[in-house]
Design a protein around this motif. Structure first.
Motif, short mmCIF file in Angstrom:
data_model
loop_
_atom_site.label_atom_id
_atom_site.label_comp_id
_atom_site.label_asym_id
_atom_site.label_seq_id
_atom_site.Cartn_x
_atom_site.Cartn_y
_atom_site.Cartn_z
N ALA A 1 1.05 4.14 -2.94
CA ALA A 1 1.72 5.44 -2.92
C ALA A 1 1.90 6.08 -3.55
O ALA A 1 1.65 7.15 -4.31
N LYS A 2 2.12 5.00 -4.75
CA LYS A 2 3.30 5.84 -5.51
C LYS A 2 3.56 5.86 -6.84
O LYS A 2 4.12 5.72 -7.94
N THR B 1 1.63 8.60 3.91
CA THR B 1 1.88 8.44 3.53
C THR B 1 1.55 9.70 1.93
O THR B 1 0.43 9.03 2.14
N ASN C 1 -1.46 4.73 -13.53
CA ASN C 1 -1.60 5.10 -11.83
C ASN C 1 -2.87 3.81 -11.60
O ASN C 1 -3.38 3.24 -11.94
N LEU D 1 0.59 -1.20 0.46
CA LEU D 1 0.24 -0.16 0.31
C LEU D 1 0.79 1.36 -0.04
O LEU D 1 0.44 2.15 -0.97
N VAL D 2 1.76 1.10 0.63
CA VAL D 2 2.71 2.87 1.48
C VAL D 2 4.02 2.64 -0.10
O VAL D 2 4.48 3.81 -0.80
N ASN E 1 -7.80 8.34 -7.16
CA ASN E 1 -6.56 8.00 -6.33
C ASN E 1 -6.87 6.89 -4.98
O ASN E 1 -8.02 6.01 -5.01
N PHE F 1 -1.43 5.57 7.73
CA PHE F 1 -1.33 5.32 6.41
C PHE F 1 -1.26 6.98 6.56
O PHE F 1 -1.21 7.51 5.17
N CYS F 2 -1.87 8.08 6.90
CA CYS F 2 -1.72 9.38 7.01
C CYS F 2 -0.27 10.20 6.22
O CYS F 2 -0.47 11.48 6.36
N GLY G 1 0.69 9.95 -1.39
CA GLY G 1 -0.43 9.95 -3.10
C GLY G 1 -1.52 8.67 -2.34
O GLY G 1 -2.10 8.26 -3.15
N LEU G 2 -1.83 7.98 -1.43
CA LEU G 2 -3.50 7.46 -0.27
C LEU G 2 -4.17 8.91 0.03
O LEU G 2 -3.59 9.82 0.44
N LYS G 3 -5.42 8.45 0.23
CA LYS G 3 -6.78 8.87 1.17
C LYS G 3 -6.90 8.21 2.23
O LYS G 3 -7.55 7.24 1.18
#
Length: 325
Positions: free
Chosen positions: A99-100, A141, A110, A94-95, A167, A138-139, A143-145
């Motif tokens: 996210a990237k 990182t 994407n 995920l991160v 996203n 996760f906050c 690229g994530l919501k």
């Protein structure tokens, strides 16, 4: 309008999203015929077939990786991690990947359609492996919501918005409220804006902010404070990444006081980010130090769950102390 609990609202949102877009796919452990451990995906396999709602092996890293692959080739996967406590094996996917994805390609490709749903938090006597609140990891990182509803109305509108957002999104669902929270929900398709907080109740003396299941305790604490003549403004953040700094700063500039509450442990919790940002923007308006009411810096206990969780009485005591500072 229909009366739904939070779990039914999630199921209804998934149903609408799958009917609206054939690329929407639900996957996860036991989400098919069984409907998942909480039955959030009940009847979706019957309605849309095994190709669009299917079980995965019991591997969170595999669920996340497969969902990223689906999103990368144009599908719109909604993957369920059975409990938020189990999301850590998927952390790297995920991160470091989801996210990237857009950034590393210079926006040439994407994983825009990726949504990860997972129930979080305590209140069901789940003990240390079924009660955690890992949102702050996760906050951190880009690229994530990160989205956390607190009512059935929010759950449906925010989930539909998340599935359609360009996203990758982590959607944390407060499991304590799955069947406990009920409310009127439009039966039609609708979305709520991501990144925008909701002012649940206006007040003049102090601002209370939280998200997810903690909002229920804030409402009760505000009622206790009202009996003492204290006017509380309640704000439901709803989205943590990005979070609505403008709405919260405007409120604190008016009230001069702020309490932030969440179930996660105090150290490194998202309340710390909120406190830092608000004191930078509202320092000259503050009448008292910003207060945090949070979980404890220990593993989540079983028999001492009530002592661990921040509740309406802890928030009420914090309100009195802050107002009388």
């Amino acid at each position: 309008m229909a009366t739904m609990n939070l779990l039914q609202a999630v199921n209804n949102a998934l149903d609408i999203a799958m009917a609206d877009n054939r690329r929407v796919i639900c996957l996860g452990e036991d989400v098919g015929k069984f409907g998942g451990v909480f039955r959030a995906t009940s009847h979706l396999q019957e309605k849309y077939g095994r190709e669009r709602c299917f079980n995965t092996p019991l591997t969170e890293q595999g669920i996340a990786g497969f969902a990223i692959g689906l999103a990368a080739q144009g599908s719109v996967p909604v993957a369920e991690i059975q409990f938020a406590d189990y999301i850590f094996p998927a952390f790297d996917q995920l991160v470091n990947e989801a996210a990237k994805f857009r950034y590393r390609s210079g926006n040439e490709f994407n994983v825009a359609g990726l949504t990860i749903r997972t129930p979080y938090g305590g209140g069901i006597a789940g003990g240390l492996y079924h009660s955690q609140s890992p949102e702050s990891y996760f906050c951190h990182t880009p690229g994530l919501k990160v989205v956390v509803p607190s009512t059935p109305y929010q759950a449906k509108g925010l989930l539909l918005a998340a599935i359609r957002d360009p996203n990758p999104i982590l959607f944390f669902e407060p499991k304590r409220l799955y069947r406990a929270a009920q409310g009127e929900v439009p039966e039609d398709d609708y979305e709520l804006p991501l990144g925008r907080a909701e002012v649940v109740r206006e007040g003049d003396d102090i601002t209370l902010v939280a998200w997810g299941a903690q909002m229920d305790y804030l409402r009760q604490a505000a009622e206790l404070a009202e009996a003492d003549g204290i006017s509380c403004e309640l704000i439901d953040l709803r989205t943590l990444l990005p979070w609505d700094e403008e709405t919260l700063a405007a409120s604190v500039s008016k009230t001069g006081r702020l309490i932030v509450s969440h179930e996660a442990p105090r150290t490194g919790g998202f309340a710390g980010e909120i406190c830092a940002a608000i004191q930078e923007r509202c320092f000259l308006s503050l009448e008292a130090p910003i207060c945090r009411v949070t979980g404890l810096d220990t593993p989540f206990p079983l028999v001492h769950e009530k002592e661990y969780l921040p509740d309406q009485l802890k928030v009420y005591e914090a309100i009195k102390a802050t107002v009388s500072y």
